[in-house]
Write a protein that holds these residues in place. Structure first.
Motif, PDB file in Angstrom:
ATOM      1  N   TRP A 197      47.602 -18.813  64.359  1.00  0.00           N
ATOM      2  CA  TRP A 197      47.563 -18.470  62.933  1.00  0.00           C
ATOM      3  C   TRP A 197      48.778 -19.043  62.200  1.00  0.00           C
ATOM      4  O   TRP A 197      48.665 -19.506  61.073  1.00  0.00           O
ATOM      5  CB  TRP A 197      47.486 -16.959  62.735  1.00  0.00           C
ATOM      6  N   LEU A 198      49.937 -19.020  62.846  1.00  0.00           N
ATOM      7  CA  LEU A 198      51.152 -19.559  62.233  1.00  0.00           C
ATOM      8  C   LEU A 198      51.005 -21.063  61.988  1.00  0.00           C
ATOM      9  O   LEU A 198      51.303 -21.549  60.889  1.00  0.00           O
ATOM     10  CB  LEU A 198      52.358 -19.276  63.122  1.00  0.00           C
ATOM     11  N   LEU A 199      50.535 -21.800  62.973  1.00  0.00           N
ATOM     12  CA  LEU A 199      50.372 -23.250  62.829  1.00  0.00           C
ATOM     13  C   LEU A 199      49.322 -23.603  61.781  1.00  0.00           C
ATOM     14  O   LEU A 199      49.500 -24.557  61.016  1.00  0.00           O
ATOM     15  CB  LEU A 199      50.033 -23.889  64.176  1.00  0.00           C
ATOM     16  N   ARG A 200      48.233 -22.837  61.717  1.00  0.00           N
ATOM     17  CA  ARG A 200      47.214 -23.070  60.694  1.00  0.00           C
ATOM     18  C   ARG A 200      47.765 -22.813  59.298  1.00  0.00           C
ATOM     19  O   ARG A 200      47.502 -23.576  58.360  1.00  0.00           O
ATOM     20  CB  ARG A 200      45.993 -22.189  60.946  1.00  0.00           C
ATOM     21  N   ALA A 201      48.542 -21.732  59.148  1.00  0.00           N
ATOM     22  CA  ALA A 201      49.142 -21.422  57.847  1.00  0.00           C
ATOM     23  C   ALA A 201      50.138 -22.507  57.455  1.00  0.00           C
ATOM     24  O   ALA A 201      50.163 -22.959  56.305  1.00  0.00           O
ATOM     25  CB  ALA A 201      49.819 -20.051  57.886  1.00  0.00           C
ATOM     26  N   LEU A 202      50.951 -22.930  58.411  1.00  0.00           N
ATOM     27  CA  LEU A 202      51.944 -23.970  58.148  1.00  0.00           C
ATOM     28  C   LEU A 202      51.264 -25.265  57.692  1.00  0.00           C
ATOM     29  O   LEU A 202      51.686 -25.886  56.709  1.00  0.00           O
ATOM     30  CB  LEU A 202      52.785 -24.217  59.401  1.00  0.00           C
ATOM     31  N   ALA A 203      50.203 -25.660  58.363  1.00  0.00           N
ATOM     32  CA  ALA A 203      49.475 -26.876  57.984  1.00  0.00           C
ATOM     33  C   ALA A 203      48.900 -26.751  56.577  1.00  0.00           C
ATOM     34  O   ALA A 203      48.981 -27.686  55.772  1.00  0.00           O
ATOM     35  CB  ALA A 203      48.359 -27.163  58.990  1.00  0.00           C
ATOM     36  N   GLY A 204      48.346 -25.606  56.255  1.00  0.00           N
ATOM     37  CA  GLY A 204      47.795 -25.395  54.921  1.00  0.00           C
ATOM     38  C   GLY A 204      48.857 -25.465  53.837  1.00  0.00           C
ATOM     39  O   GLY A 204      48.654 -26.064  52.776  1.00  0.00           O
ATOM     40  N   TRP A 205      50.013 -24.857  54.101  1.00  0.00           N
ATOM     41  CA  TRP A 205      51.087 -24.879  53.104  1.00  0.00           C
ATOM     42  C   TRP A 205      51.730 -26.250  52.983  1.00  0.00           C
ATOM     43  O   TRP A 205      52.188 -26.626  51.901  1.00  0.00           O
ATOM     44  CB  TRP A 205      52.125 -23.809  53.414  1.00  0.00           C
ATOM     45  N   LEU A 206      51.763 -27.015  54.063  1.00  0.00           N
ATOM     46  CA  LEU A 206      52.308 -28.377  53.961  1.00  0.00           C
ATOM     47  C   LEU A 206      51.481 -29.229  53.000  1.00  0.00           C
ATOM     48  O   LEU A 206      52.026 -30.060  52.271  1.00  0.00           O
ATOM     49  CB  LEU A 206      52.391 -29.035  55.337  1.00  0.00           C
ATOM     50  N   VAL A 207      50.172 -29.011  52.991  1.00  0.00           N
ATOM     51  CA  VAL A 207      49.289 -29.741  52.073  1.00  0.00           C
ATOM     52  C   VAL A 207      49.631 -29.402  50.620  1.00  0.00           C
ATOM     53  O   VAL A 207      49.494 -30.241  49.736  1.00  0.00           O
ATOM     54  CB  VAL A 207      47.805 -29.411  52.386  1.00  0.00           C
ATOM     55  N   VAL A 208      50.098 -28.200  50.376  1.00  0.00           N
ATOM     56  CA  VAL A 208      50.452 -27.782  49.017  1.00  0.00           C
ATOM     57  C   VAL A 208      51.877 -28.206  48.659  1.00  0.00           C
ATOM     58  O   VAL A 208      52.126 -28.724  47.568  1.00  0.00           O
ATOM     59  CB  VAL A 208      50.313 -26.247  48.883  1.00  0.00           C
ATOM     60  N   VAL A 209      52.826 -27.984  49.572  1.00  0.00           N
ATOM     61  CA  VAL A 209      54.247 -28.179  49.258  1.00  0.00           C
ATOM     62  C   VAL A 209      54.676 -29.649  49.334  1.00  0.00           C
ATOM     63  O   VAL A 209      55.457 -30.107  48.492  1.00  0.00           O
ATOM     64  CB  VAL A 209      55.125 -27.294  50.174  1.00  0.00           C
ATOM     65  N   LEU A 210      54.192 -30.411  50.299  1.00  0.00           N
ATOM     66  CA  LEU A 210      54.639 -31.807  50.441  1.00  0.00           C
ATOM     67  C   LEU A 210      54.348 -32.682  49.225  1.00  0.00           C
ATOM     68  O   LEU A 210      55.227 -33.443  48.805  1.00  0.00           O
ATOM     69  CB  LEU A 210      54.082 -32.425  51.722  1.00  0.00           C
ATOM     70  N   PRO A 211      53.162 -32.608  48.620  1.00  0.00           N
ATOM     71  CA  PRO A 211      52.958 -33.414  47.409  1.00  0.00           C
ATOM     72  C   PRO A 211      53.907 -33.014  46.264  1.00  0.00           C
ATOM     73  O   PRO A 211      54.411 -33.876  45.545  1.00  0.00           O
ATOM     74  CB  PRO A 211      51.501 -33.148  47.027  1.00  0.00           C
ATOM     75  N   GLN A 212      54.153 -31.719  46.128  1.00  0.00           N
ATOM     76  CA  GLN A 212      55.090 -31.267  45.094  1.00  0.00           C
ATOM     77  C   GLN A 212      56.487 -31.818  45.369  1.00  0.00           C
ATOM     78  O   GLN A 212      57.174 -32.288  44.459  1.00  0.00           O
ATOM     79  CB  GLN A 212      55.156 -29.743  45.044  1.00  0.00           C
ATOM     80  N   LEU A 213      56.897 -31.758  46.627  1.00  0.00           N
ATOM     81  CA  LEU A 213      58.205 -32.264  47.021  1.00  0.00           C
ATOM     82  C   LEU A 213      58.296 -33.771  46.784  1.00  0.00           C
ATOM     83  O   LEU A 213      59.311 -34.270  46.271  1.00  0.00           O
ATOM     84  CB  LEU A 213      58.487 -31.945  48.491  1.00  0.00           C
ATOM     85  N   ALA A 214      57.230 -34.497  47.121  1.00  0.00           N
ATOM     86  CA  ALA A 214      57.223 -35.953  46.921  1.00  0.00           C
ATOM     87  C   ALA A 214      57.368 -36.296  45.440  1.00  0.00           C
ATOM     88  O   ALA A 214      58.167 -37.170  45.076  1.00  0.00           O
ATOM     89  CB  ALA A 214      55.938 -36.558  47.485  1.00  0.00           C
TER      90      ALA A 214
END
Length: 171
Positions: free
Chosen positions: A29-46
C-alpha cells in the motif's frame, strides 16, 4: 446495523473477522501510494524548477501536495493494515475493508459462485495476492487484498471445496 443485534434464525451475524492481512501489505500500500503521489508531485516540481519567475501560488500548491502526499503515504498503509480483516468459517466468509469508508461483508458459503486470486506485479514481488469471492449478490464480489500468496491459494482450495459441499444453488 448493530453488531450486537441477535440474528434471526438461519441468518448470519455480522461480526469482526478474526485474521489480519499480511504485514507485507503495508509495504504494498505504501509503494502504491508513493507511485500515485509521484505522478502528482513530480510534474509540479518540474514546472516549479524549469519556469523562470514561477508564480507564487505554484510554490504553495507544490508544498501542499508534498505535505498531503507524505501524510497519506505514511498514515494510510498502517491504518488499512489495522482495519483490513478476514475470516472463513464452515458457514460463511467475512471481510472488513476500507480505510476511510469501511465495508463489512458476510458471504454465506451457499451464495459463493467463484473464488479467485489476483496478483499485480508489485504483489507478485512482495509475495502477496488479492482473494476475490464472487457471490450472487448485487453488491459485487468480496475482496481481501494483501494476503500472503500461499494463504490466498489455500483459501481458494478450502472455499471451493466447502462451497461444493454446501447445499444451495448460489443464486
Amino acid at each position: 446495523m448493530s453488531t450486537d443485534a441477535v440474528p434471526e434464525p438461519g441468518r448470519l451475524r455480522l461480526r469482526m473477522p478474526e485474521h489480519q492481512v499480511s504485514r507485507r501489505a503495508v509495504t504494498w500500500w505504501l509503494l502504491r501510494a508513493l507511485a500515485g503521489w509521484l505522478v502528482v508531485v513530480l510534474p509540479q516540481l518540474a514546472v516549479w524548477l524549469l519556469v523562470d519567475d514561477a508564480p507564487g501560488w505554484l510554490s504553495w500548491t507544490l508544498a501542499a501536495s508534498a505535505l498531503i502526499a507524505v501524510a497519506h503515504t505514511v498514515v494510510m498503509p498502517f491504518w488499512r493494515y489495522h482495519v483490513h480483516r478476514w475470516e472463513t468459517t464452515p458457514e460463511a466468509a467475512y471481510t472488513l475493508t476500507g480505510w476511510i469508508n469501511r465495508e463489512w461483508r458476510v458471504a454465506p458459503l451457499s451464495r459463493i459462485q467463484t473464488v479467485d486470486t489476483k496478483r499485480g506485479l508489485l504483489q507478485q514481488a512482495l509475495g502477496l495476492a488479492t482473494l476475490q469471492i464472487t457471490t450472487a449478490s448485487a453488491a459485487g464480489p468480496l475482496h481481501v487484498a494483501g494476503l500472503d500468496h500461499e494463504v490466498a491459494i489455500r483459501l481458494v482450495h478450502e472455499l471451493t471445496s466447502a462451497t461444493q459441499a454446501t447445499p444451495g444453488d448460489a443464486t
